[in-house]
Design a protein around this motif. Structure first.
Motif, PDB file in Angstrom:
ATOM      1  N   HIS A  41      71.479  89.795  -7.894  1.00  0.00           N
ATOM      2  CA  HIS A  41      70.598  89.729  -6.732  1.00  0.00           C
ATOM      3  C   HIS A  41      70.622  91.075  -6.017  1.00  0.00           C
ATOM      4  O   HIS A  41      71.526  91.884  -6.209  1.00  0.00           O
ATOM      5  CB  HIS A  41      71.058  88.633  -5.764  1.00  0.00           C
ATOM      6  CG  HIS A  41      71.020  87.256  -6.346  1.00  0.00           C
ATOM      7  ND1 HIS A  41      69.924  86.436  -6.261  1.00  0.00           N
ATOM      8  CD2 HIS A  41      71.957  86.560  -7.040  1.00  0.00           C
ATOM      9  CE1 HIS A  41      70.173  85.288  -6.864  1.00  0.00           C
ATOM     10  NE2 HIS A  41      71.399  85.345  -7.348  1.00  0.00           N
ATOM     11  N   TYR A  97      75.981  82.052  -4.577  1.00  0.00           N
ATOM     12  CA  TYR A  97      74.625  82.426  -4.172  1.00  0.00           C
ATOM     13  C   TYR A  97      74.565  82.463  -2.654  1.00  0.00           C
ATOM     14  O   TYR A  97      75.180  81.625  -1.971  1.00  0.00           O
ATOM     15  CB  TYR A  97      73.606  81.412  -4.700  1.00  0.00           C
ATOM     16  CG  TYR A  97      72.239  81.521  -4.073  1.00  0.00           C
ATOM     17  CD1 TYR A  97      71.390  82.586  -4.365  1.00  0.00           C
ATOM     18  CD2 TYR A  97      71.797  80.546  -3.168  1.00  0.00           C
ATOM     19  CE1 TYR A  97      70.141  82.682  -3.778  1.00  0.00           C
ATOM     20  CE2 TYR A  97      70.541  80.643  -2.583  1.00  0.00           C
ATOM     21  CZ  TYR A  97      69.714  81.705  -2.890  1.00  0.00           C
ATOM     22  OH  TYR A  97      68.484  81.813  -2.302  1.00  0.00           O
ATOM     23  N   ARG A  99      71.718  82.859   0.646  1.00  0.00           N
ATOM     24  CA  ARG A  99      70.331  82.943   1.117  1.00  0.00           C
ATOM     25  C   ARG A  99      70.339  83.655   2.467  1.00  0.00           C
ATOM     26  O   ARG A  99      71.105  83.280   3.360  1.00  0.00           O
ATOM     27  CB  ARG A  99      69.736  81.544   1.249  1.00  0.00           C
ATOM     28  CG  ARG A  99      68.229  81.545   1.555  1.00  0.00           C
ATOM     29  CD  ARG A  99      67.682  80.140   1.526  1.00  0.00           C
ATOM     30  NE  ARG A  99      68.238  79.315   2.593  1.00  0.00           N
ATOM     31  CZ  ARG A  99      68.085  77.990   2.666  1.00  0.00           C
ATOM     32  NH1 ARG A  99      67.432  77.341   1.710  1.00  0.00           N
ATOM     33  NH2 ARG A  99      68.602  77.311   3.672  1.00  0.00           N
ATOM     34  N   THR A 299      62.918  80.200 -11.547  1.00  0.00           N
ATOM     35  CA  THR A 299      64.017  81.168 -11.510  1.00  0.00           C
ATOM     36  C   THR A 299      65.253  80.522 -10.907  1.00  0.00           C
ATOM     37  O   THR A 299      65.183  79.936  -9.820  1.00  0.00           O
ATOM     38  CB  THR A 299      63.630  82.404 -10.690  1.00  0.00           C
ATOM     39  OG1 THR A 299      62.486  83.026 -11.281  1.00  0.00           O
ATOM     40  CG2 THR A 299      64.776  83.410 -10.649  1.00  0.00           C
ATOM     41  N   CYS A 300      66.373  80.609 -11.586  1.00  0.00           N
ATOM     42  CA  CYS A 300      67.634  80.042 -11.103  1.00  0.00           C
ATOM     43  C   CYS A 300      68.120  80.850  -9.900  1.00  0.00           C
ATOM     44  O   CYS A 300      68.208  82.079  -9.956  1.00  0.00           O
ATOM     45  CB  CYS A 300      68.683  80.065 -12.212  1.00  0.00           C
ATOM     46  SG  CYS A 300      70.329  79.516 -11.671  1.00  0.00           S
ATOM     47  N   GLU A 301      68.455  80.159  -8.807  1.00  0.00           N
ATOM     48  CA  GLU A 301      68.920  80.843  -7.611  1.00  0.00           C
ATOM     49  C   GLU A 301      70.270  81.517  -7.826  1.00  0.00           C
ATOM     50  O   GLU A 301      70.576  82.519  -7.188  1.00  0.00           O
ATOM     51  CB  GLU A 301      69.028  79.856  -6.443  1.00  0.00           C
ATOM     52  CG  GLU A 301      67.692  79.375  -5.921  1.00  0.00           C
ATOM     53  CD  GLU A 301      67.834  78.485  -4.712  1.00  0.00           C
ATOM     54  OE1 GLU A 301      68.854  77.763  -4.633  1.00  0.00           O
ATOM     55  OE2 GLU A 301      66.943  78.494  -3.857  1.00  0.00           O
ATOM     56  N   SER A 304      69.547  84.207 -11.386  1.00  0.00           N
ATOM     57  CA  SER A 304      68.260  84.925 -11.413  1.00  0.00           C
ATOM     58  C   SER A 304      67.581  84.906 -12.778  1.00  0.00           C
ATOM     59  O   SER A 304      66.646  85.679 -13.009  1.00  0.00           O
ATOM     60  CB  SER A 304      68.431  86.385 -10.944  1.00  0.00           C
ATOM     61  OG  SER A 304      68.812  86.422  -9.585  1.00  0.00           O
ATOM     62  N   THR A 306      64.933  83.618 -15.339  1.00  0.00           N
ATOM     63  CA  THR A 306      63.640  82.940 -15.233  1.00  0.00           C
ATOM     64  C   THR A 306      63.338  82.186 -16.522  1.00  0.00           C
ATOM     65  O   THR A 306      63.423  82.746 -17.623  1.00  0.00           O
ATOM     66  CB  THR A 306      62.519  83.951 -14.945  1.00  0.00           C
ATOM     67  OG1 THR A 306      62.771  84.582 -13.677  1.00  0.00           O
ATOM     68  CG2 THR A 306      61.166  83.258 -14.883  1.00  0.00           C
TER      69      THR A 306
END
Length: 316
Positions: A41, A97, A99, A299-301, A304, A306
């Protein structure tokens, strides 16, 4: 007898014990595993540091599981980083992850963990599988960092004297290879032996009302936690300082015993099949809205990755 292989410098959880002090602990060192998690990320540096510590915390707490299961650490707050998820799957798999609101993070003059997190809560969940009940502990996040929240959890939920130190940061790699992120954590707990009572600070309650009676702590525990408080961030992150060397620096006077380490590696549970099954559960009209250029992209959080699925591959 053949000598035991030396421990790797990175990506491990090392349990240890200082027997004369009645103290047990764990040491986490994260290198390539956490670097891989972060570089999937485009996190600002303060967010990377926060997430790296969350992954280290999940590993040090999740490694306490005595069965195959999952430990899930999750924050939900009103801060610039409004959600963090870090998982530990026994034995030794980690992921994470975060956000975040990039504009709000950039607006912070001094982005401390407390200012990044804001107000909300930290939830720690033990998932023992579909046939077992989940256990969850929740502590508030209100101007506190992850370390303070973890201390609050142990004090209120487990009532075990606990001390924790964590650190995360990038190291400049040689050969123009950029930065490599690392994280570390060390935890000690004073556990009674032979059925003894918990050594949490306490008093008899016989003091006169209004008297200022300071709770008494066990001397062995005081020594163990004060020594732990001398740990500096660079010691937790230095790849040239082995886990055994760090433990020896801290507790050689009383003698420290290290036990077999658990290797840590990054994982993700996503796959083409799991994404296809997930999409198949959506109503057909919702799936139709997801189609772009003849396929659905997800897309996997966490990692990433896809995945692309053609509508015709989904059951009607």
């Amino acid at each position: 007898m053949a000598e035991a292989a030396p421990l790797p410098a990175d990506d491990l959880v090392l349990p240890f014990e200082i027997k004369p002090l009645g103290v047990r602990g764990r040491l986490v060192r994260l290198g390539p595993a956490v670097d891989d998690i972060l570089h999937r990320h485009s996190y600002p540096a303060p967010v990377s540091a926060l997430l790296a510590e969350a992954v280290a915390l999940a590993a040090i707490l999740g490694a306490m599981l005595k069965f195959d299961g999952k430990f899930i650490l999750q924050t939900k707050t009103d801060g610039p980083v409004d959600m963090i998820v870090a998982d530990y799957v026994a034995p030794g798999k980690v992921r994470g992850y975060a956000r975040f609101d990039a504009a709000r993070v950039a607006a912070l003059k001094t982005p401390s963990q407390a200012s990044l997190l804001g107000t909300g809560y930290l939830a720690m969940t033990v998932d023992q599988g579909p046939d077992m009940e989940r256990y969850q502990g929740i502590v508030p996040l209100d101007g506190a960092d992850l370390t303070a929240a973890a201390h609050s959890y142990f004090e209120k939920s487990e009532q075990i004297p606990t001390r924790l130190r964590m650190a995360a940061g990038p190291l400049i790699q040689r050969g123009n290879k950029g930065e490599a992120w690392r994280a570390g954590a060390i935890k000690v707990q004073h556990l009674p032996r032979e059925g003894g009572s918990s050594p949490l600070p306490s008093h008899s309650g016989d003091a006169p009302e209004g008297a200022d009676v300071a709770p008494q702590e066990n001397d062995d525990w005081v020594k163990a936690r004060l020594l732990l408080d001398t740990v500096e961030a660079h010691e937790l992150l230095d790849p040239q300082l082995s886990a055994e060397q760090l433990l020896y620096r801290l507790y050689h006077e009383d003698g420290v015993t290290a036990y077999p380490a658990t290797h840590l590696e990054r994982y993700c549970s996503c796959s083409q099949d799991s994404i296809t099954r997930m999409l198949a559960r959506f109503p057909a009209e919702d799936r139709a809205d997801m189609v772009t250029d003849g396929e659905i992209a997800v897309t996997c959080e966490f990692c990433s990755t896809t995945y692309k699925v053609k509508p015709g591959d989904l059951a009607p």
